[in-house]
Design an enzyme around this catalytic site. Structure first.
Site, PDB file in Angstrom:
ATOM      1  N   LYS A 111       0.757  -1.318  -0.003  1.00 49.48           N
ATOM      2  CA  LYS A 111       0.021  -0.032   0.022  1.00 49.48           C
ATOM      3  C   LYS A 111       0.883   1.268  -0.023  1.00 49.48           C
ATOM      4  O   LYS A 111       0.460   2.232  -0.655  1.00 49.48           O
ATOM      5  CB  LYS A 111      -0.971   0.052   1.340  1.00 49.48           C
ATOM      6  N   LYS A 194      -3.335 -11.734  -9.627  1.00 47.64           N
ATOM      7  CA  LYS A 194      -4.426 -12.579  -9.246  1.00 47.64           C
ATOM      8  C   LYS A 194      -5.504 -11.649  -9.909  1.00 47.64           C
ATOM      9  O   LYS A 194      -5.448 -10.650 -10.013  1.00 47.64           O
ATOM     10  CB  LYS A 194      -4.378 -12.848  -7.856  1.00 47.64           C
ATOM     11  N   LYS A 197     -10.479  -7.027  -7.895  1.00 53.05           N
ATOM     12  CA  LYS A 197     -11.665  -5.733  -7.950  1.00 53.05           C
ATOM     13  C   LYS A 197     -11.146  -4.882  -8.814  1.00 53.05           C
ATOM     14  O   LYS A 197     -11.616  -4.284  -9.866  1.00 53.05           O
ATOM     15  CB  LYS A 197     -12.061  -5.566  -6.939  1.00 53.05           C
TER      16      LYS A 197
HETATM   17  P1  TYM Z   1     -10.938  -9.196  -0.159  1.00 53.22           P
HETATM   18  O1  TYM Z   1     -12.416  -8.555   0.347  1.00 53.22           O
HETATM   19  O2  TYM Z   1     -10.033  -8.631  -0.753  1.00 53.22           O
HETATM   20  O3  TYM Z   1     -11.608 -10.620  -0.657  1.00 53.22           O
HETATM   21  C1  TYM Z   1     -12.448 -11.704   0.259  1.00 53.22           C
HETATM   22  C2  TYM Z   1     -11.905 -13.085  -0.216  1.00 53.22           C
HETATM   23  O4  TYM Z   1     -11.831 -13.501  -1.430  1.00 53.22           O
HETATM   24  C3  TYM Z   1     -10.524 -13.979  -1.562  1.00 53.22           C
HETATM   25  N1  TYM Z   1     -10.016 -13.708  -2.766  1.00 53.22           N
HETATM   26  C4  TYM Z   1      -9.504 -14.538  -3.750  1.00 53.22           C
HETATM   27  N2  TYM Z   1      -9.200 -15.774  -3.772  1.00 53.22           N
HETATM   28  C5  TYM Z   1      -8.577 -16.328  -4.687  1.00 53.22           C
HETATM   29  N3  TYM Z   1      -7.979 -15.890  -5.942  1.00 53.22           N
HETATM   30  C6  TYM Z   1      -8.314 -14.523  -5.935  1.00 53.22           C
HETATM   31  N4  TYM Z   1      -8.068 -13.840  -6.967  1.00 53.22           N
HETATM   32  C7  TYM Z   1      -8.917 -13.815  -4.866  1.00 53.22           C
HETATM   33  N5  TYM Z   1      -9.215 -12.563  -4.434  1.00 53.22           N
HETATM   34  C8  TYM Z   1      -9.765 -12.476  -3.491  1.00 53.22           C
HETATM   35  C9  TYM Z   1      -9.654 -13.393  -0.471  1.00 53.22           C
HETATM   36  O5  TYM Z   1      -8.733 -14.307  -0.056  1.00 53.22           O
HETATM   37  C10 TYM Z   1     -10.691 -13.310   0.738  1.00 53.22           C
HETATM   38  O6  TYM Z   1     -10.841 -14.636   1.224  1.00 53.22           O
HETATM   39  N6  TYM Z   1      -9.174  -8.959   4.489  1.00 53.22           N
HETATM   40  C11 TYM Z   1     -10.025  -9.390   3.874  1.00 53.22           C
HETATM   41  C12 TYM Z   1     -11.403  -9.326   4.494  1.00 53.22           C
HETATM   42  C13 TYM Z   1     -11.497  -9.862   5.928  1.00 53.22           C
HETATM   43  C14 TYM Z   1     -11.670 -11.114   6.361  1.00 53.22           C
HETATM   44  C15 TYM Z   1     -11.545 -10.834   7.989  1.00 53.22           C
HETATM   45  C16 TYM Z   1     -11.458 -12.351   5.750  1.00 53.22           C
HETATM   46  C17 TYM Z   1     -11.628  -8.679   6.939  1.00 53.22           C
HETATM   47  N7  TYM Z   1     -11.597  -9.573   8.026  1.00 53.22           N
HETATM   48  C18 TYM Z   1     -11.599 -12.013   8.647  1.00 53.22           C
HETATM   49  C19 TYM Z   1     -11.417 -13.532   6.542  1.00 53.22           C
HETATM   50  C20 TYM Z   1     -11.676 -13.264   8.083  1.00 53.22           C
HETATM   51  C21 TYM Z   1     -10.051  -9.024   2.469  1.00 53.22           C
HETATM   52  O7  TYM Z   1      -9.563  -7.720   2.192  1.00 53.22           O
HETATM   53  O8  TYM Z   1     -10.579  -9.754   1.919  1.00 53.22           O
END
Ligand code: TYM
Length: 329
Positions: A111, A194, A197
């Site tokens: 970041k 990967k 979004k």
């Molecule tokens: P976030 O919002 O970026 O993504 C949500 C979930 O999707 C998975 N993900 C992927 N998995 C495989 N390949 C990809 N290309 C890919 N892109 C996204 C992420 O690994 C995630 O599981 N910090 C987290 C949100 C969060 C969270 C938590 C998750 C906040 N508190 C507690 C688990 C437990 C996040 O930014 O995910």
């Protein structure tokens, strides 16, 4: 019974990466475990969304979770900011999180590089809030994609540090989970990295067939194999990785053999991949449309989820405060 928890930031629609990294694993687990799934709206504030975007995205993601198969009667599906106990536990956990270790996390360093004008304290303590999300329900298993591995490592570190500091077995160690397999990383269509979004390289669950076909046909490939049995290059490997989650075993075998003997035509592979994605996303897309227009149902779900999540979270917070020594007179 073991507890499972996962979450997602409401920064846009769900793409195939989110689905295969986290949502589908969670959906499969909801009948056998005590399950919590939440929308991490507080986490998304690090990027300063407009109020309209924030609220709209929470609603969108909620409808998409439901369409993807999360059953709010069985699992606890809630919005993070509805559970104030999480913010309070976050404050308490911040006291035992050290600046140095937070500064060293890969996502934070990234970041600093990608958004030098907005390196806020919320970004620095992001792993602490994430740990609070997880340990507030004493979660054992956390279905996530590969990109969340380090955050999970931090959550275990903070949970363990609390247990050691107060010499008490309060929190279980949360493990990233994907049915005994390695965590997945669904690649994007642009040849590297990967699916995400912000990168414009993703395919969304809500997307219409024609849009999916266009995107897949434009996906980056190479000029094709010239020697038999040559290794896959990264862009082609990525297309096969997406095939791995949406296509049949026979389809994958067919195209891998064609690659090996140099008769592959990427146009054919892409056409097949697009149709397999469409076949997979169509029922979800149809449910999204139904659910997102049903405001009454959505608000019922959110209310029910908040009640269940607050009941669980307040129990843990009370215990934690007593352990720390914050007691009533
Ligand atoms: P976030 O919002 O970026 O993504 C949500 C979930 O999707 C998975 N993900 C992927 N998995 C495989 N390949 C990809 N290309 C890919 N892109 C996204 C992420 O690994 C995630 O599981 N910090 C987290 C949100 C969060 C969270 C938590 C998750 C906040 N508190 C507690 C688990 C437990 C996040 O930014 O995910």
């Amino acid at each position: 019974m073991e507890t499972v928890l996962s979450g997602i930031r409401p920064t846009g629609n769900l793409h195939l990466g989110n689905y295969f990294g986290a949502v589908t694993n969670f959906v499969k687990m909801q009948h056998e475990f005590n399950c919590f799934f939440f929308i991490a709206d507080l986490h998304s504030l690090t990027t300063h969304p407009t109020p309209q975007d924030l609220h709209g995205n929470v609603k969108k993601v909620l409808a998409e979770y439901l369409a993807a198969g999360i059953d709010p009667e069985i699992a606890t599906l809630y919005v993070q900011s509805d559970v104030r106990e999480i913010a309070e536990l976050y404050l308490l956990m911040n006291m035992n999180a050290y600046i140095g270790e937070l500064q060293r996390t890969t996502t934070f360093k990234e970041k600093i590089r990608t958004q030098p004008d907005n390196v806020n304290a919320g970004l620095l303590t992001y792993p602490v809030l994430m740990a609070a999300d997880i340990i507030i329900h004493k979660a054992n298993k956390v279905p996530v994609g590969k990109d969340q591995e380090q955050n999970l490592e931090m959550a275990r570190k903070f949970a363990n540090r609390f247990n050691v500091l107060y010499n008490i077995d309060c929190f279980p160690m949360p493990e990233p989970f994907n049915f005994g397999k390695a965590l997945v990383k669904i690649p994007g269509l642009d040849g590297t990295g990967k699916m995400g979004k912000s990168d414009g390289n993703g395919i969304y669950l809500y997307e219409e067939p024609e849009a999916i076909r266009k995107k897949v046909m434009r996906a980056v490939t190479d000029t094709g194999p010239t020697e038999k049995n040559s290794k896959l290059t990264e862009p082609v490997k990525n297309l096969f990785a997406i095939m791995d989650v949406v296509s049949t075993h026979d389809t994958i075998k067919h195209f891998k053999e064609k690659y090996k003997d140099c008769t592959i035509r990427y146009g054919d592979l892409k056409k097949q991949l697009a149709e397999d994605i469409i076949k997979f996303t169509t029922p979800i897309r149809e449910r999204i449309k139904e659910i997102e227009s049903d405001e009454v149902y959505l608000s019922k779900v959110v209310k029910m989820g908040a009640e269940k999540a607050i009941a669980s979270a307040s129990k843990t917070l009370k215990e934690v405060k007593e352990i720390i020594g914050i007691k009533a007179f």
